[in-house]
Structure formats: structure tokens, C-alpha cells
Motif scaffolding. Structure first.
Motif, PDB file in Angstrom:
ATOM      1  N   CYS A  62       0.807  -1.236   0.000  1.00 48.31           N
ATOM      2  CA  CYS A  62       0.000   0.000   0.000  1.00 48.31           C
ATOM      3  C   CYS A  62       0.832   1.275   0.000  1.00 48.31           C
ATOM      4  CB  CYS A  62      -0.961  -0.002   1.187  1.00 48.31           C
ATOM      5  SG  CYS A  62      -0.168   0.328   2.777  1.00 48.31           S
ATOM      6  N   GLN A  63       2.146   1.161   0.122  1.00 47.94           N
ATOM      7  CA  GLN A  63       3.091   2.273   0.097  1.00 47.94           C
ATOM      8  C   GLN A  63       3.034   3.176   1.334  1.00 47.94           C
ATOM      9  OE1 GLN A  63       5.387   1.937  -2.316  1.00 47.94           O
ATOM     10  NE2 GLN A  63       4.115   0.180  -2.797  1.00 47.94           N
ATOM     11  N   SER A  64       2.321   2.765   2.393  1.00 49.41           N
ATOM     12  CA  SER A  64       2.385   3.502   3.656  1.00 49.41           C
ATOM     13  C   SER A  64       3.788   3.343   4.215  1.00 49.41           C
ATOM     14  CB  SER A  64       1.358   2.949   4.653  1.00 49.41           C
ATOM     15  OG  SER A  64       0.047   3.197   4.198  1.00 49.41           O
ATOM     16  N   SER A  65       4.160   4.201   5.158  1.00 47.23           N
ATOM     17  CA  SER A  65       5.496   4.093   5.736  1.00 47.23           C
ATOM     18  C   SER A  65       5.433   4.211   7.250  1.00 47.23           C
ATOM     19  CB  SER A  65       6.424   5.166   5.151  1.00 47.23           C
ATOM     20  OG  SER A  65       5.920   6.448   5.428  1.00 47.23           O
ATOM     21  N   CYS A  66       6.509   3.804   7.899  1.00 47.15           N
ATOM     22  CA  CYS A  66       6.578   3.926   9.353  1.00 47.15           C
ATOM     23  C   CYS A  66       8.031   4.097   9.772  1.00 47.15           C
ATOM     24  CB  CYS A  66       5.949   2.726  10.051  1.00 47.15           C
ATOM     25  SG  CYS A  66       6.925   1.231   9.999  1.00 47.15           S
ATOM     26  N   VAL A  67       8.194   4.594  10.986  1.00 46.87           N
ATOM     27  CA  VAL A  67       9.509   4.747  11.591  1.00 46.87           C
ATOM     28  C   VAL A  67       9.449   4.081  12.954  1.00 46.87           C
ATOM     29  CG1 VAL A  67      11.238   6.368  12.461  1.00 46.87           C
ATOM     30  CG2 VAL A  67       9.937   6.920  10.396  1.00 46.87           C
ATOM     31  N   ASP A  68      10.306   3.081  13.150  1.00 45.64           N
ATOM     32  CA  ASP A  68      10.446   2.430  14.451  1.00 45.64           C
ATOM     33  C   ASP A  68      11.559   3.124  15.211  1.00 45.64           C
ATOM     34  OD1 ASP A  68       8.490   0.541  14.048  1.00 45.64           O
ATOM     35  OD2 ASP A  68       9.871  -1.104  13.639  1.00 45.64           O
ATOM     36  N   THR A  69      11.308   3.423  16.481  1.00 45.37           N
ATOM     37  CA  THR A  69      12.326   3.995  17.351  1.00 45.37           C
ATOM     38  C   THR A  69      12.612   2.988  18.449  1.00 45.37           C
ATOM     39  OG1 THR A  69      11.510   6.214  16.901  1.00 45.37           O
ATOM     40  CG2 THR A  69      12.918   5.957  18.824  1.00 45.37           C
ATOM     41  N   PHE A  70      13.867   2.643  18.600  1.00 45.34           N
ATOM     42  CA  PHE A  70      14.263   1.624  19.562  1.00 45.34           C
ATOM     43  C   PHE A  70      14.566   2.245  20.925  1.00 45.34           C
ATOM     44  CE2 PHE A  70      14.750  -0.376  15.552  1.00 45.34           C
ATOM     45  CZ  PHE A  70      14.501  -1.718  15.778  1.00 45.34           C
TER      46      PHE A  70
END
Length: 136
Positions: A62-70
Motif C-alpha cells: 500500500c506504500q504507507s510508511s513507518c519509523v520504528d524507534t528503539f
């Protein structure tokens, strides 16, 4: 196309399900198919770890994006995830639970199956080459 478990749906939810691209519905049903775009950063100040690692990902469907922060202490556990959805993926004020999408897609499949001559090819898989077929 309605069945007993779809009849009680809010008209706005049904409209969304009928109009949404199949990629959106697949992600809502199964979850996103994240591809890592790039790793983030670790901030060091005077030799002491002062920041955190992030990973930027994009869904191949779907071309959505995300950013994971550790977690900044261990850099092992994801402590937050921020999403940026493709336009049209979410509808303001409209909740579309995963189970509803699954039922809707199941009903679609049942309707297609009942239509004469409606068999559709849904996937193509090339046969794997075995040593016997390679030699032939």
C-alpha cells in the motif's frame, strides 16, 4: 453483496470496503509487508550513547510508511512506531476492524465462486526445477 454478518455494517464502512483498492484491504487484513528503507542513527555525545536507533520502512503493497524507534538504553526493543499512511488508506472518523475486512473479502470470494464461469487465476507460481527436470 451482503451476507448476514455484513448486513449490519455501517453504510460508510461498506462504502469504504467496496471502494478501497485491494492493496489497502490486504494490508488491513494481514498487516503491512514492511521493507526496510534504511537504518537510522545512534547519537553519541562525549563517548556516551545519548540517542536511539530508528528504522524507516515502507509497505510494499500500500506504500504507507513507518519509523520504528528503539529503546535508547538497550537499542533492542521498539519503544514507538509512527505511521504515515497513503492517502485514502484511513477514513476520518471511520473504524474498519480487521475482522470486518476479512469477512468482507470472504464474502467476495464466495460470490465469485458461485458465478458460473467465474474462475479466476489469482496467482502464478513457476514450478521449481528439480535435479531431474534440469537434466532433461
Amino acid at each position: 453483496m451482503t451476507s448476514s454478518y455484513l448486513k449490519g455494517l455501517d453504510r460508510d464502512v461498506l462504502d469504504y470496503l467496496e471502494g478501497a483498492p485491494s492493496e489497502f484491504l490486504k494490508c488491513r487484513m494481514r498487516g503491512h509487508d514492511w521493507d526496510l528503507l534504511h537504518d537510522g542513527y545512534i547519537v553519541q555525545e562525549e563517548g556516551v550513547h545519548a540517542g536511539c536507533l530508528t528504522e524507516h520502512m515502507q509497505c510494499s503493497r500500500c506504500q504507507s510508511s513507518c519509523v520504528d524507534t528503539f529503546d535508547s538504553a538497550t537499542l533492542e526493543r521498539v519503544c514507538s512506531r509512527e505511521y504515515s499512511y497513503t492517502d485514502g488508506y484511513l477514513q476520518q472518523g471511520l473504524a474498519v476492524p480487521r475482522v470486518v475486512v476479512r469477512r468482507y473479502r470472504a464474502q467476495e470470494a464466495k460470490v465469485l465462486k458461485m458465478r458460473p464461469g467465474s474462475a479466476q487465476k489469482i496467482a502464478t507460481r513457476k514450478p521449481r526445477k528439480t535435479p531431474a527436470t534440469r537434466a532433461a
